[in-house]
Design a protein around this motif. Sequence first.
Motif, short mmCIF file in Angstrom:
data_model
loop_
_atom_site.label_atom_id
_atom_site.label_comp_id
_atom_site.label_asym_id
_atom_site.label_seq_id
_atom_site.Cartn_x
_atom_site.Cartn_y
_atom_site.Cartn_z
N VAL A 53 0.84 -1.19 0.00
CA VAL A 53 0.00 0.00 0.00
C VAL A 53 0.87 1.23 0.00
O VAL A 53 1.71 1.41 0.88
CB VAL A 53 -0.93 0.01 1.24
N LEU A 54 0.71 2.07 -1.02
CA LEU A 54 1.50 3.27 -1.13
C LEU A 54 0.86 4.39 -0.34
O LEU A 54 -0.34 4.59 -0.40
CB LEU A 54 1.62 3.67 -2.60
N THR A 55 1.66 5.12 0.39
CA THR A 55 1.13 6.14 1.28
C THR A 55 1.24 7.52 0.66
O THR A 55 2.24 7.87 0.06
CB THR A 55 1.90 6.13 2.62
N ALA A 56 0.15 8.29 0.79
CA ALA A 56 0.14 9.69 0.34
C ALA A 56 -0.47 10.52 1.44
O ALA A 56 -1.04 9.99 2.39
CB ALA A 56 -0.67 9.83 -0.94
N ILE A 57 -0.36 11.82 1.31
CA ILE A 57 -0.96 12.71 2.30
C ILE A 57 -2.34 13.11 1.80
O ILE A 57 -2.51 13.60 0.70
CB ILE A 57 -0.09 13.97 2.51
N SER A 58 -3.36 12.88 2.61
CA SER A 58 -4.72 13.18 2.19
C SER A 58 -5.02 14.66 2.33
O SER A 58 -4.21 15.43 2.83
CB SER A 58 -5.72 12.38 3.05
N CYS A 59 -6.23 15.03 1.89
CA CYS A 59 -6.60 16.45 1.88
C CYS A 59 -6.67 17.06 3.26
O CYS A 59 -6.61 18.27 3.41
CB CYS A 59 -7.93 16.63 1.16
N ASP A 60 -6.85 16.24 4.27
CA ASP A 60 -6.89 16.81 5.62
C ASP A 60 -5.52 16.77 6.28
O ASP A 60 -5.39 17.03 7.48
CB ASP A 60 -7.93 16.08 6.49
N GLY A 61 -4.49 16.42 5.51
CA GLY A 61 -3.13 16.45 6.01
C GLY A 61 -2.69 15.16 6.67
O GLY A 61 -1.55 15.04 7.10
N LYS A 62 -3.56 14.13 6.72
CA LYS A 62 -3.20 12.88 7.37
C LYS A 62 -2.63 11.91 6.34
O LYS A 62 -2.98 11.94 5.17
CB LYS A 62 -4.44 12.26 8.02
N ALA A 63 -1.79 11.02 6.83
CA ALA A 63 -1.23 10.01 5.93
C ALA A 63 -2.29 8.98 5.63
O ALA A 63 -2.95 8.45 6.51
CB ALA A 63 -0.02 9.34 6.59
N THR A 64 -2.48 8.69 4.35
CA THR A 64 -3.44 7.66 3.94
C THR A 64 -2.79 6.84 2.85
O THR A 64 -1.76 7.20 2.31
CB THR A 64 -4.73 8.28 3.37
N ALA A 144 -1.92 22.75 -6.70
CA ALA A 144 -3.27 23.11 -6.27
C ALA A 144 -3.15 24.24 -5.27
O ALA A 144 -2.14 24.38 -4.57
CB ALA A 144 -3.95 21.90 -5.62
N PRO A 145 -4.19 25.10 -5.16
CA PRO A 145 -4.11 26.18 -4.18
C PRO A 145 -4.11 25.64 -2.76
O PRO A 145 -4.61 24.54 -2.49
CB PRO A 145 -5.38 26.99 -4.47
N ALA A 146 -3.54 26.40 -1.85
CA ALA A 146 -3.51 25.99 -0.44
C ALA A 146 -4.93 25.74 0.04
O ALA A 146 -5.85 26.49 -0.26
CB ALA A 146 -2.85 27.06 0.41
N GLY A 147 -5.11 24.66 0.78
CA GLY A 147 -6.44 24.35 1.31
C GLY A 147 -7.32 23.57 0.37
O GLY A 147 -8.50 23.31 0.69
N TYR A 148 -6.80 23.18 -0.79
CA TYR A 148 -7.60 22.45 -1.78
C TYR A 148 -8.20 21.19 -1.16
O TYR A 148 -7.54 20.47 -0.41
CB TYR A 148 -6.75 22.08 -2.98
N ARG A 149 -9.46 20.93 -1.50
CA ARG A 149 -10.15 19.72 -1.02
C ARG A 149 -10.80 19.01 -2.20
O ARG A 149 -11.17 19.65 -3.19
CB ARG A 149 -11.22 20.09 0.01
N ASN A 150 -10.96 17.71 -2.08
CA ASN A 150 -11.65 16.98 -3.14
C ASN A 150 -13.05 17.54 -3.33
O ASN A 150 -13.76 17.79 -2.35
CB ASN A 150 -11.74 15.49 -2.79
N PRO A 151 -13.48 17.75 -4.58
CA PRO A 151 -14.82 18.30 -4.81
C PRO A 151 -15.92 17.42 -4.22
O PRO A 151 -15.72 16.22 -3.98
CB PRO A 151 -14.92 18.34 -6.34
N PHE A 152 -17.07 18.02 -4.00
CA PHE A 152 -18.21 17.25 -3.53
C PHE A 152 -18.57 16.19 -4.56
O PHE A 152 -18.43 16.41 -5.77
CB PHE A 152 -19.43 18.17 -3.32
N PRO A 153 -19.05 15.04 -4.12
CA PRO A 153 -19.47 14.02 -5.10
C PRO A 153 -20.77 14.45 -5.79
O PRO A 153 -21.56 15.21 -5.24
CB PRO A 153 -19.70 12.77 -4.23
N TRP A 154 -20.94 13.98 -7.01
CA TRP A 154 -22.18 14.22 -7.74
C TRP A 154 -23.31 13.42 -7.09
O TRP A 154 -23.09 12.31 -6.68
CB TRP A 154 -21.99 13.80 -9.20
#
Length: 635
Positions: A53-64, A144-154
């Motif tokens: 499992v490859l780890t990345a930093i999620s939009c809330d700053g936590k490792a996922t 991406a701009p600072a604070g970017y979050r994944n868009p709302f789902p359709w």
Amino acid sequence: MRMGGGPKPYSDVWKLCQPCWKRINFVPLVVVAMFCSASYLLGIWQHIGAPTVLTAISCDGKATDASLVVGGAPMLDFAAHHAADESDVAIPAAREFTACDAKYSEYTPCEDRDRSLRFDRDRLIYRERHCPEKGELLKCLVPAPAGYRNPFPWPASRDAAWFANVPHRELTVEKAVQNWIRVDGDKFLFPGGGTMFPDGADAYIEDIDRLIPLRDGSIRTAIDTGCGVASWGAYLLSRNILTMSFAPRDSHEAQVQFALERGVPAMIGVLASNRLPYPSRAFDMAHCSRCLIPWHLYDGQYLIEVDRVLRPGGYWILSGPPINWKRQWKGWKRTEADLSAEQSAIEAVARSLCWKKLKEKGDIAVWQKPANHIHCKASRKVIKSPQFCQAQNPDAAWYTKMETCITPLPEVAGIREIAGGELKKWPERLTAVPPRIASGSPDGVTPETFRQDTELWKKRLGYYKTVINQLEQKGRYRNLLDMNAKFGGFAAALIDDPVWVMNVVPTAANTNTLGVIYERGLIGTYQDWCEAMSTYPRTYDLLHADRVFSLYKGRCEMEDILLEMDRILRPEGTVIVRDDVDVLIKIKSVTDGMRWDSQIADHEDSPHQREKLLVVVKTYWTAPDQNQEQPHGSA
């Protein structure tokens, strides 16, 4: 005692060979055997499923984990369930690409405002595509701009977007009374209004539905010229009408970007001097709601271009100035004479194209294009201009200049026949053999070829969903791009999922199939992948690149195509690249320096196929926060 020269008994042979066996060292043989056995058992263990499992930093700053699930492992499992063997291939060390400056977070290379000022302002030519020269290309990753979050789902995204993703308040002020958009805390809300439909797009569409049929499946594809934040297209989706919305990158800051954040198909574009990047006979309906396009000027060239992309029997809808000028002229701050003259000029251009005005009710007027050109060609004896184009490719539309002539429809045998062939109603249109293929265009494509391609992509999508389990997760993806769409089979296979696909036919492709894609009830555009796409950064959740890099080999640099893919891909977005394994290994050597996590997977038919997949997740990262503008409540 044995007589003669016959064979010696086995005991004698053993006695003769004993000195040989004693001289042999068995230790290396045993070591080799043990190593081979261990390798074999390790391969079996990996195939059974030791997930990596490859780890990345999620939009809330936590490792996922970097996300895309394979075989039950959380998110993107790049374990070797389907992996190609790369052990014998020397992969060059990856070049590390740095992040661009934060000022490039909304960079659109071919619609760059600073570069556009070098070009002619007449007819808005400076707002057309003007791409950077090779020496001007950015060799960095657009942040991406600072604070970017994944868009709302359709479908929640239709009505809301995060302020941090498109931090612009201009439209909330400029269009406040028109109900386009407003700020609510850390979100933008889209009430569905527009300049000519302050009561909402739904009510406006209902008014149109009373004039032409929007619900019987005969209208499937639409184009919205000067779309604003694309509310018209957004609300038509509930009626199974797929709209290509476009607007220039102009003083209405980020209007197309807002549309894309909402999960609505849109592109940066303008009617100026070039044809729109779509084939002839593409759309069932065209729309302009106070789009500020001067339809009556330049010998009617803009309306002539709309005629080119409209299907036989297609509709053109105009609302706003000058329609209903007798009631509205004071509010528009224009004279009655001026508005009356403009409407008369538009009506004259429409008549010269042989359009029939169906209805004008309130602020809306509707015209219809003829089903064929039998009468229209006969009328050229009386109507001298515009004449029909001669020796013209009606589908050529990549930097192709508009002309002041009518694009002729295909010939018909009788007055009641629909030029080019009658289309099925939606949804039958999706899988029916498109009329262009039935008539032998494009060359070499038969109805059976088309049917086989449709089934092939159903199979491939099924395989993709075993490799990337999140393709099954509703809401994970919304905006998809097929970079080499051919007949649109990938998009057709996804038709039951809550996604839309921009189908690209590359200008380098041997066969132009974009007309076929539109006849299926899908949408798309032409694109040269040696240049940037006419869209904002972070447009798409998933990119699909089938043989794109083999197609563009020797035409431009691989890394430039990959950097453009990174620009238009959202953080934590997915890429699927299909190509020859040698090409994929070279791609991976570049993407390993682009903050992408990737692994090569086998072809759906067999690990022995040279064509394989490179499956990618773009990791989450943003520009540093530099006192970014904050919403400060509602506006």
